[in-house]
Design a protein around this motif. Structure first.
Motif, PDB file in Angstrom:
ATOM      1  N   MET A  89      32.583  23.052  35.582  1.00  9.21           N
ATOM      2  CA  MET A  89      32.438  23.724  36.862  1.00  9.21           C
ATOM      3  C   MET A  89      33.768  23.841  37.586  1.00  9.21           C
ATOM      4  O   MET A  89      33.982  24.737  38.390  1.00  9.21           O
ATOM      5  N   THR A  90      34.671  22.908  37.302  1.00 13.02           N
ATOM      6  CA  THR A  90      35.937  22.943  38.034  1.00 13.02           C
ATOM      7  C   THR A  90      36.709  24.217  37.721  1.00 13.02           C
ATOM      8  O   THR A  90      37.433  24.717  38.570  1.00 13.02           O
ATOM      9  N   SER A  91      36.498  24.764  36.513  1.00 16.45           N
ATOM     10  CA  SER A  91      37.242  25.966  36.150  1.00 16.45           C
ATOM     11  C   SER A  91      36.836  27.151  37.020  1.00 16.45           C
ATOM     12  O   SER A  91      37.552  28.129  37.096  1.00 16.45           O
ATOM     13  N   GLN A  92      35.663  27.051  37.669  1.00 16.89           N
ATOM     14  CA  GLN A  92      35.224  28.183  38.476  1.00 16.89           C
ATOM     15  C   GLN A  92      35.733  28.129  39.906  1.00 16.89           C
ATOM     16  O   GLN A  92      35.688  29.111  40.620  1.00 16.89           O
ATOM     17  N   ALA A  93      36.200  26.970  40.294  1.00 16.66           N
ATOM     18  CA  ALA A  93      36.623  26.822  41.683  1.00 16.66           C
ATOM     19  C   ALA A  93      37.611  27.904  42.136  1.00 16.66           C
ATOM     20  O   ALA A  93      37.447  28.458  43.219  1.00 16.66           O
ATOM     21  N   PRO A  94      38.616  28.250  41.299  1.00 19.03           N
ATOM     22  CA  PRO A  94      39.585  29.234  41.769  1.00 19.03           C
ATOM     23  C   PRO A  94      38.992  30.631  41.965  1.00 19.03           C
ATOM     24  O   PRO A  94      39.545  31.422  42.695  1.00 19.03           O
ATOM     25  N   THR A  95      37.864  30.927  41.288  1.00 23.25           N
ATOM     26  CA  THR A  95      37.309  32.271  41.431  1.00 23.25           C
ATOM     27  C   THR A  95      36.659  32.456  42.799  1.00 23.25           C
ATOM     28  O   THR A  95      36.435  33.562  43.232  1.00 23.25           O
ATOM     29  N   HIS A  96      36.365  31.375  43.478  1.00 29.63           N
ATOM     30  CA  HIS A  96      35.758  31.511  44.787  1.00 29.63           C
ATOM     31  C   HIS A  96      36.780  32.024  45.787  1.00 29.63           C
ATOM     32  O   HIS A  96      37.763  31.366  46.062  1.00 29.63           O
ATOM     33  N   LYS A 114      43.819  40.826  54.685  1.00 31.80           N
ATOM     34  CA  LYS A 114      44.406  39.750  55.481  1.00 31.80           C
ATOM     35  C   LYS A 114      44.364  38.429  54.707  1.00 31.80           C
ATOM     36  O   LYS A 114      45.220  37.571  54.910  1.00 31.80           O
ATOM     37  N   TYR A 115      43.357  38.271  53.856  1.00 31.87           N
ATOM     38  CA  TYR A 115      43.149  36.969  53.220  1.00 31.87           C
ATOM     39  C   TYR A 115      43.561  36.951  51.755  1.00 31.87           C
ATOM     40  O   TYR A 115      43.807  35.903  51.192  1.00 31.87           O
ATOM     41  N   ASP A 116      43.606  38.136  51.124  1.00 38.28           N
ATOM     42  CA  ASP A 116      43.898  38.193  49.689  1.00 38.28           C
ATOM     43  C   ASP A 116      45.382  37.995  49.416  1.00 38.28           C
ATOM     44  O   ASP A 116      46.205  37.952  50.330  1.00 38.28           O
ATOM     45  N   ASN A 117      45.679  37.899  48.110  1.00 36.50           N
ATOM     46  CA  ASN A 117      47.060  37.935  47.642  1.00 36.50           C
ATOM     47  C   ASN A 117      47.783  39.139  48.273  1.00 36.50           C
ATOM     48  O   ASN A 117      47.264  40.245  48.296  1.00 36.50           O
ATOM     49  N   SER A 170      42.900  34.527  30.580  1.00 44.66           N
ATOM     50  CA  SER A 170      42.796  33.087  30.365  1.00 44.66           C
ATOM     51  C   SER A 170      41.893  32.417  31.382  1.00 44.66           C
ATOM     52  O   SER A 170      41.257  31.419  31.077  1.00 44.66           O
ATOM     53  N   THR A 171      41.835  32.957  32.614  1.00 49.19           N
ATOM     54  CA  THR A 171      40.947  32.339  33.598  1.00 49.19           C
ATOM     55  C   THR A 171      40.166  33.427  34.335  1.00 49.19           C
ATOM     56  O   THR A 171      40.619  34.568  34.412  1.00 49.19           O
ATOM     57  N   PRO A 172      39.020  33.070  34.890  1.00 44.43           N
ATOM     58  CA  PRO A 172      38.254  34.039  35.690  1.00 44.43           C
ATOM     59  C   PRO A 172      39.075  34.580  36.854  1.00 44.43           C
ATOM     60  O   PRO A 172      38.960  35.747  37.208  1.00 44.43           O
ATOM     61  N   GLN A 173      39.897  33.710  37.428  1.00 46.79           N
ATOM     62  CA  GLN A 173      40.694  34.155  38.563  1.00 46.79           C
ATOM     63  C   GLN A 173      41.678  35.243  38.140  1.00 46.79           C
ATOM     64  O   GLN A 173      41.837  36.258  38.817  1.00 46.79           O
ATOM     65  N   GLN A 174      42.317  35.020  36.978  1.00 46.63           N
ATOM     66  CA  GLN A 174      43.266  36.019  36.490  1.00 46.63           C
ATOM     67  C   GLN A 174      42.543  37.338  36.245  1.00 46.63           C
ATOM     68  O   GLN A 174      43.034  38.413  36.581  1.00 46.63           O
ATOM     69  N   GLN A 175      41.347  37.259  35.676  1.00 47.69           N
ATOM     70  CA  GLN A 175      40.582  38.474  35.396  1.00 47.69           C
ATOM     71  C   GLN A 175      40.237  39.204  36.686  1.00 47.69           C
ATOM     72  O   GLN A 175      40.428  40.422  36.815  1.00 47.69           O
ATOM     73  N   ALA A 176      39.775  38.441  37.693  1.00 52.67           N
ATOM     74  CA  ALA A 176      39.378  39.058  38.948  1.00 52.67           C
ATOM     75  C   ALA A 176      40.578  39.691  39.650  1.00 52.67           C
ATOM     76  O   ALA A 176      40.497  40.801  40.188  1.00 52.67           O
ATOM     77  N   GLU A 177      41.707  38.984  39.628  1.00 55.36           N
ATOM     78  CA  GLU A 177      42.882  39.521  40.325  1.00 55.36           C
ATOM     79  C   GLU A 177      43.444  40.745  39.615  1.00 55.36           C
ATOM     80  O   GLU A 177      43.946  41.667  40.263  1.00 55.36           O
ATOM     81  N   SER A 178      43.352  40.766  38.283  1.00 55.02           N
ATOM     82  CA  SER A 178      43.805  41.955  37.548  1.00 55.02           C
ATOM     83  C   SER A 178      42.951  43.159  37.906  1.00 55.02           C
ATOM     84  O   SER A 178      43.463  44.261  38.138  1.00 55.02           O
TER      85      SER A 178
END
Lengths: 148, 217
Positions: free
Chosen positions: A1-8, A66-69, B18-26
């Motif tokens: 589950m920790t791998s999903q944390a960054p997607t939030h 405002k909040y995104d990269n 490699s990660t969901p975050q990378q996929q979402a940001e791409s």
């Protein structure tokens, strides 16, 4: 589950969305209200200022800029900057075409070489070269080639 | 057990990321570059508007009086609310509330349809009067030079915007179907988010079209 944390992503509170919507509706009311009055050029300026304000609300909050990269904000600004250059340079042409219309406004510099023939139509080419001093209307000193 | 559940949770992750975050940001960067091209597409028409308006200011003023300010305001409010429901659809999915997302997407679709219905009545009124672009212009009653130019720009810009509304409805319908099919979760909702960005851009364009045509001509 920790791998999903960054997607939030940053989840905005419900209140923020309602406030932004209220702001958009209020700005719409302002711009419509002002359109019923006549302030001359001021009308256009206010309408555009309000539109830019509304666009900023939508882009920053609804589109999360405002909040995104910040790279997404940069892409957005590149688009606006390019559009600004396109509009500015094109209008600098189309809005100033009359300024150099010789029929309407006359020559910009009456002594420019390209008008020499018109302004001295009475003078022959010979008199231009020889009688330079007595040609009161046109000073040909600066425009005769090879005479620097 | 734990690896299995992790795999199931990440089955949306394509092998080249490699990660969901990378996929979402791409995905989001690609979407923003697409929106950039959209801004420039509409930008060319905004430029045409600016040039013609600066050439025929009185005609633009006289012609804009024939647009219905009330209907334009109504449609502006409709699009603002639809932007809100779209943003809330994404927020609901971020919180894992699938049912709420479905209702928000349905509301967005309905509001888009309302916008198009109003537009249909505006267009048919103008077609009836002959306030049409270019050589099709047959209306008599607008003072100033070349009033057909105003309606050329009006139909091109609102028409392209209307096509985008229809395109947005297809996109919303597509993510609605996928939401009902249970494709998304709080961990993966990129297609809804991208559809949202597109829908907000459609709103953004209208935010400028509305004052330029309906309010100050």
């Amino acid at each position: 589950m920790t791998s999903q944390a960054p997607t939030h992503h940053h989840i905005l509170p419900f209140r923020t969305y309602m406030l932004v919507t209220a702001g958009l509706l209020i700005l719409t009311a302002i711009t419509v209200g002002i359109s019923y009055m006549d302030f001359g050029v001021f009308n256009l300026l206010v309408a555009m200022a309000v539109a830019v304000g509304k666009a900023a609300l939508v882009a920053l909050f609804f589109m999360h800029l405002k909040y995104d990269n910040k790279i997404y904000l940069m892409v957005f600004m590149v688009a606006l900057l390019t559009l600004g250059v396109l509009i500015f340079l094109t209008l600098a042409d189309t809005m100033t075409r009359g300024d150099i219309d010789i029929e309407e406004t006359g020559p910009i510099n009456p002594r420019a070489a390209m008008y020499l023939k018109d302004t001295t139509s009475a003078a022959t080419p010979d008199s231009l070269v020889e009688g330079r001093a007595d040609t009161a209307a046109v000073d040909t000193t600066s425009i005769s080639p090879g005479e620097e | 057990m734990s690896t299995e559940s992790t795999d199931k949770h990440l089955d949306f992750l394509e092998h080249h990321f490699s990660t969901p975050q990378q996929q979402a940001e791409s995905a989001k960067l690609g979407m923003w570059v697409f929106l950039l091209t959209e801004i420039l597409l509409f930008g060319g028409l905004f430029l045409a508007y600016a040039v013609y308006r600066s050439w025929h200011p009185e005609m633009f003023y006289n012609a804009h009086l024939f647009l219905d300010r009330e209907l334009g305001t109504f449609n502006t409010v409709v699009l603002i609310i639809s932007s809100l429901t779209m943003a809330l659809a994404i927020r609901s999915m971020q919180l894992g509330k699938r049912k709420q997302t479905i209702w928000m997407l349905v509301a967005t679709l309905a509001l888009a349809a309302v916008f198009l219905v109003v537009k249909y009545f505006e267009y048919s009124h103008k077609i009836h009067l002959g306030q049409l672009p270019g050589k099709f212009y047959t209306f008599d009653g607008i003072e100033g030079n070349n009033p057909h130019v105003f309606f050329s720009v009006y139909f091109l810009m609102t028409g392209l915007h209307g096509i985008h509304v229809i395109g947005g409805m297809f996109a919303i319908g597509w993510v609605l179907r996928r939401t009902i099919r249970n494709d998304f979760s709080s961990a993966y909702y990129t297609p809804i988010e991208m559809t949202g960005l597109y829908w907000h851009l459609v709103d953004l364009v209208w935010i400028f079209l509305f004052p330029l045509f309906y309010l100050i001509g």
